[in-house]
Structures are given as C-alpha cells and as structure tokens.
Design a protein around this motif. Structure first.
Motif, PDB file in Angstrom:
ATOM      1  N   ALA A  96      97.577  64.711  38.251  1.00  0.00           N
ATOM      2  CA  ALA A  96      98.944  64.361  37.863  1.00  0.00           C
ATOM      3  C   ALA A  96      99.840  64.227  39.094  1.00  0.00           C
ATOM      4  O   ALA A  96     100.671  63.311  39.179  1.00  0.00           O
ATOM      5  CB  ALA A  96      99.498  65.416  36.912  1.00  0.00           C
ATOM      6  N   VAL A  97      99.682  65.129  40.053  1.00  0.00           N
ATOM      7  CA  VAL A  97     100.454  65.049  41.298  1.00  0.00           C
ATOM      8  C   VAL A  97     100.133  63.749  42.031  1.00  0.00           C
ATOM      9  O   VAL A  97     101.033  63.067  42.545  1.00  0.00           O
ATOM     10  CB  VAL A  97     100.160  66.272  42.191  1.00  0.00           C
ATOM     11  CG1 VAL A  97     100.772  66.088  43.579  1.00  0.00           C
ATOM     12  CG2 VAL A  97     100.699  67.543  41.546  1.00  0.00           C
ATOM     13  N   ASP A  98      98.865  63.384  42.079  1.00  0.00           N
ATOM     14  CA  ASP A  98      98.471  62.128  42.732  1.00  0.00           C
ATOM     15  C   ASP A  98      99.128  60.930  42.056  1.00  0.00           C
ATOM     16  O   ASP A  98      99.565  59.983  42.724  1.00  0.00           O
ATOM     17  CB  ASP A  98      96.952  61.970  42.696  1.00  0.00           C
ATOM     18  CG  ASP A  98      96.230  62.966  43.591  1.00  0.00           C
ATOM     19  OD1 ASP A  98      96.881  63.533  44.487  1.00  0.00           O
ATOM     20  OD2 ASP A  98      95.024  63.191  43.375  1.00  0.00           O
ATOM     21  N   ARG A  99      99.210  60.963  40.739  1.00  0.00           N
ATOM     22  CA  ARG A  99      99.804  59.841  40.010  1.00  0.00           C
ATOM     23  C   ARG A  99     101.300  59.697  40.295  1.00  0.00           C
ATOM     24  O   ARG A  99     101.853  58.615  40.144  1.00  0.00           O
ATOM     25  CB  ARG A  99      99.587  60.018  38.509  1.00  0.00           C
ATOM     26  CG  ARG A  99      98.180  59.676  38.053  1.00  0.00           C
ATOM     27  CD  ARG A  99      98.118  59.480  36.558  1.00  0.00           C
ATOM     28  NE  ARG A  99      96.799  59.046  36.126  1.00  0.00           N
ATOM     29  CZ  ARG A  99      96.492  58.738  34.871  1.00  0.00           C
ATOM     30  NH1 ARG A  99      97.425  58.831  33.924  1.00  0.00           N
ATOM     31  NH2 ARG A  99      95.278  58.343  34.551  1.00  0.00           N
ATOM     32  N   SER A 100     101.947  60.777  40.686  1.00  0.00           N
ATOM     33  CA  SER A 100     103.389  60.702  40.950  1.00  0.00           C
ATOM     34  C   SER A 100     103.708  59.911  42.213  1.00  0.00           C
ATOM     35  O   SER A 100     104.854  59.487  42.409  1.00  0.00           O
ATOM     36  CB  SER A 100     103.978  62.108  41.067  1.00  0.00           C
ATOM     37  OG  SER A 100     103.629  62.717  42.304  1.00  0.00           O
ATOM     38  N   LEU A 101     102.725  59.745  43.088  1.00  0.00           N
ATOM     39  CA  LEU A 101     102.903  58.995  44.345  1.00  0.00           C
ATOM     40  C   LEU A 101     104.106  59.493  45.145  1.00  0.00           C
ATOM     41  O   LEU A 101     104.881  58.707  45.697  1.00  0.00           O
ATOM     42  CB  LEU A 101     103.040  57.494  44.058  1.00  0.00           C
ATOM     43  CG  LEU A 101     101.818  56.806  43.434  1.00  0.00           C
ATOM     44  CD1 LEU A 101     102.091  55.320  43.225  1.00  0.00           C
ATOM     45  CD2 LEU A 101     100.581  57.007  44.298  1.00  0.00           C
ATOM     46  N   GLY A 102     104.276  60.801  45.188  1.00  0.00           N
ATOM     47  CA  GLY A 102     105.355  61.386  45.975  1.00  0.00           C
ATOM     48  C   GLY A 102     106.677  61.484  45.253  1.00  0.00           C
ATOM     49  O   GLY A 102     107.661  61.964  45.827  1.00  0.00           O
ATOM     50  N   GLY A 103     106.728  61.051  43.990  1.00  0.00           N
ATOM     51  CA  GLY A 103     107.988  61.054  43.252  1.00  0.00           C
ATOM     52  C   GLY A 103     108.220  62.289  42.409  1.00  0.00           C
ATOM     53  O   GLY A 103     109.217  62.365  41.683  1.00  0.00           O
ATOM     54  N   LEU A 104     107.342  63.272  42.493  1.00  0.00           N
ATOM     55  CA  LEU A 104     107.468  64.479  41.678  1.00  0.00           C
ATOM     56  C   LEU A 104     108.738  65.249  42.039  1.00  0.00           C
ATOM     57  O   LEU A 104     108.989  65.536  43.209  1.00  0.00           O
ATOM     58  CB  LEU A 104     106.245  65.373  41.894  1.00  0.00           C
ATOM     59  CG  LEU A 104     106.186  66.684  41.106  1.00  0.00           C
ATOM     60  CD1 LEU A 104     106.102  66.412  39.613  1.00  0.00           C
ATOM     61  CD2 LEU A 104     104.990  67.525  41.562  1.00  0.00           C
ATOM     62  N   VAL A 105     109.534  65.599  41.005  1.00  0.00           N
ATOM     63  CA  VAL A 105     110.757  66.364  41.245  1.00  0.00           C
ATOM     64  C   VAL A 105     110.766  67.701  40.510  1.00  0.00           C
ATOM     65  O   VAL A 105     111.561  68.588  40.845  1.00  0.00           O
ATOM     66  CB  VAL A 105     112.019  65.560  40.851  1.00  0.00           C
ATOM     67  CG1 VAL A 105     112.168  64.335  41.726  1.00  0.00           C
ATOM     68  CG2 VAL A 105     111.999  65.181  39.379  1.00  0.00           C
ATOM     69  N   GLU A 106     109.882  67.877  39.522  1.00  0.00           N
ATOM     70  CA  GLU A 106     109.895  69.116  38.740  1.00  0.00           C
ATOM     71  C   GLU A 106     108.483  69.428  38.259  1.00  0.00           C
ATOM     72  O   GLU A 106     107.799  68.557  37.717  1.00  0.00           O
ATOM     73  CB  GLU A 106     110.827  68.965  37.534  1.00  0.00           C
ATOM     74  CG  GLU A 106     110.932  70.186  36.647  1.00  0.00           C
ATOM     75  CD  GLU A 106     111.905  69.985  35.494  1.00  0.00           C
ATOM     76  OE1 GLU A 106     111.837  70.759  34.522  1.00  0.00           O
ATOM     77  OE2 GLU A 106     112.726  69.045  35.571  1.00  0.00           O
ATOM     78  N   ILE A 107     108.049  70.681  38.445  1.00  0.00           N
ATOM     79  CA  ILE A 107     106.721  71.073  37.977  1.00  0.00           C
ATOM     80  C   ILE A 107     106.752  72.506  37.465  1.00  0.00           C
ATOM     81  O   ILE A 107     107.371  73.384  38.070  1.00  0.00           O
ATOM     82  CB  ILE A 107     105.656  70.902  39.086  1.00  0.00           C
ATOM     83  CG1 ILE A 107     104.253  71.160  38.521  1.00  0.00           C
ATOM     84  CG2 ILE A 107     105.933  71.778  40.296  1.00  0.00           C
ATOM     85  CD1 ILE A 107     103.135  70.677  39.434  1.00  0.00           C
ATOM     86  N   ASP A 108     106.118  72.711  36.313  1.00  0.00           N
ATOM     87  CA  ASP A 108     105.988  74.027  35.690  1.00  0.00           C
ATOM     88  C   ASP A 108     104.505  74.370  35.601  1.00  0.00           C
ATOM     89  O   ASP A 108     103.716  73.579  35.073  1.00  0.00           O
ATOM     90  CB  ASP A 108     106.568  74.026  34.274  1.00  0.00           C
ATOM     91  CG  ASP A 108     108.067  73.788  34.247  1.00  0.00           C
ATOM     92  OD1 ASP A 108     108.654  73.654  35.332  1.00  0.00           O
ATOM     93  OD2 ASP A 108     108.637  73.735  33.150  1.00  0.00           O
ATOM     94  N   ILE A 109     104.137  75.558  36.091  1.00  0.00           N
ATOM     95  CA  ILE A 109     102.736  75.972  36.099  1.00  0.00           C
ATOM     96  C   ILE A 109     102.622  77.391  35.563  1.00  0.00           C
ATOM     97  O   ILE A 109     103.311  78.298  36.048  1.00  0.00           O
ATOM     98  CB  ILE A 109     102.137  75.913  37.520  1.00  0.00           C
ATOM     99  CG1 ILE A 109     102.210  74.493  38.080  1.00  0.00           C
ATOM    100  CG2 ILE A 109     100.695  76.406  37.520  1.00  0.00           C
ATOM    101  CD1 ILE A 109     101.760  74.386  39.527  1.00  0.00           C
TER     102      ILE A 109
END
Length: 284
Positions: A96-109
């Motif tokens: 999922a992180v790879d699919r964001s192509l650097g655009g990830l702004v929020e993540i819950d784990i």
C-alpha cells in the motif's frame, strides 16, 4: 463475499454488476464514474481494498491502483486471527505504501508494526502528517525514533501501548517541530515506578506547539502537568484519564479550567476509549 478481516459491504456477483436507477434502467457498477467509485472505495479499510475491491472488475482495479487512493492507509481492521496473518499484513502494508508513490499523508497501524516496517514507511513517505501506532509490541524506542526523525512534517502522532522512552520522546519533539497532536497512552500506574514526570518534562521541553494531548494512564504528577501548561501555551484538549498521580486541586485545577477547552480528568469514564478492552484486561 466475506474477507478474513471484515464483512464485505457490497453484494456478490452477479448482483454486484448492476445498479437499479430510479427510472428502472440498470447500469453496471463498473460503469460508475471513477470519481464516484473512488469515493465509495475510500470508505473501506486498506485490507478490504487489497483483498476484495480491486478484484471485482478491471475498472475498480484501475481505481485501486491510483496513488490518490493511498494518501491514507488504514491497517487496523486485521480480523480475529491477525497474529497468524501478521507477515501477510506487513507485506500488504508495504504494498500500500508503494502504491502511494510518496503521497502518503496518514497511516494507522495496529499490532503489526515493526522497526523495519516503520522505517520502510518513513523512507518512502516524507510528506506524512499523521502516524498512529497501537499495540505494536515489537516496535522499539530506537526504531521508532529512527523512523520519526525522517518525518519532519509530522503533525499528529499516536503511540498507544508501544515502547517509547522519555529520551526518545525528546527526539520526536526535536524532529517534528510542527507536532500539534500527541497521544501517548501507557499501561497505567500499576507498574513500577509509580511516579515519573519524565514523559511530561520531555513534552514540555520539545513540543511547545501542541494543541491536543492525550496521556492516558501516564505516571506524571502535578509537577509534570505544571511543566506542560507552562510550556505548551496553545493546548486546547487535554486527556488525563487514569493519570492517578494528578490531583487537580487549587491553582492547578484553575489553570486547567482557564487554559484548556476540553479536559478529561483522571477519574473520568473511559467509555468510548478505543482501547477500553485492553485497559480492562490490564486491570485483571
């Protein structure tokens, strides 16, 4: 169709392929505008998207591969047997992180966080604004601070029932000057030492721009709370539930009432707290 992590909210084929319009005409789900499909699918967890939604049809798969779909990643709803599937979920999170192509702004784990995973995220997500970790027992203070040191734009951090020392907390504050929300939830005062202002002093020293602070079950005392109030002038929301070394009498009570818009006191109800079950388990 049901996933191992949650109930699949859409009907199974062939009913999935058609939508009845008001005039009685049927159209295919696959023919919905991509913007509408994207809006619908964003309501699912990341696991549901990867395990189910993207497999429905070619058009949905195309929407699911759009980097804009992965600005927010939700890895909380892992299902009953999350531990058995831990490695699979870690791999899905990386994908999922790879699919964001650097655009990830929020993540819950929840549960599956590791030092390696956090640094994988940090190395590919320099624009991350919100990181929430809960019940990640294999995350170390060193691994967490190594990752967060790369996330200088971070504004919202939650570390609930994970390892984070006071010294590491200082590094977090120094690395993230824009931090506005901190949720640092501990296991409570039933563990030695019974009093400690180390967390509070680290926050007071390095996080002057905080607006929202949750210290559920922290061991801070009135002195630590005073240090926070002295050094965090923008504080609007303060949650001190189960901080049983804080008494909030006299001048301290007055300062909190005047300074803080929303105050949760040490003995306030924990109803609605997202980790209420974990808290009750710790007390048994």
């Amino acid at each position: 169709m049901a996933s191992s992590s949650s109930l699949w909210p859409f009907p199974t084929p062939p009913s999935l392929t058609q939508v009845m319009k008001e005039d009685g005409e049927c159209i295919n789900w696959a023919e919905l505008p991509s913007e509408l499909t994207s809006s619908i699918l964003r309501r699912l967890s990341s696991i549901d998207i990867l395990e189910n939604a993207q497999k429905v049809c070619t058009s949905w798969r195309g929407v699911c591969k759009d980097p804009a779909m992965w600005r927010k990643i939700d890895m909380r709803n892992l299902g009953k047997f999350f531990y058995k599937d831990r490695h699979k979920h870690v791999a899905m999170c990386r994908h999922a992180v790879d699919r964001s192509l650097g655009g990830l702004v929020e993540i819950d784990i929840c549960y599956i966080g590791t030092d390696s995973l956090l640094n994988y995220i940090a190395d590919r997500s320099s624009n991350l604004r919100s990181l929430r970790l809960a019940m990640c027992s294999t995350v170390t203070s060193e691994g967490l601070t190594e990752a967060i040191a790369k996330l200088t734009l971070l504004e919202d951090l939650e570390v609930s029932y994970c390892s984070l020392s006071a010294e590491s907390l200082k590094v977090v504050g120094q690395s993230c000057p824009n931090l506005k929300t901190l949720k640092l939830n501990r296991e409570g005062v039933n563990r030695f030492p019974y009093e400690s202002d180390d967390d509070a002093l680290a926050i007071a020293e390095t996080m002057s721009r905080l607006r929202h602070l949750q210290l559920f079950g922290n061991k801070l005392t009135d002195a630590g709370l005073r240090a926070i109030l002295d050094n965090c002038p923008d504080l609007e929301h303060l949650d001190l539930r189960l901080c049983l070394n804080v008494y909030l009498f006299g001048d301290l009570k007055k300062r909190c009432s005047e300074r803080v818009n929303v105050l949760r006191r040490p003995f306030d109800s924990i109803f609605g707290y997202p980790y209420e079950e974990a808290v009750n388990h710790m007390d048994t």
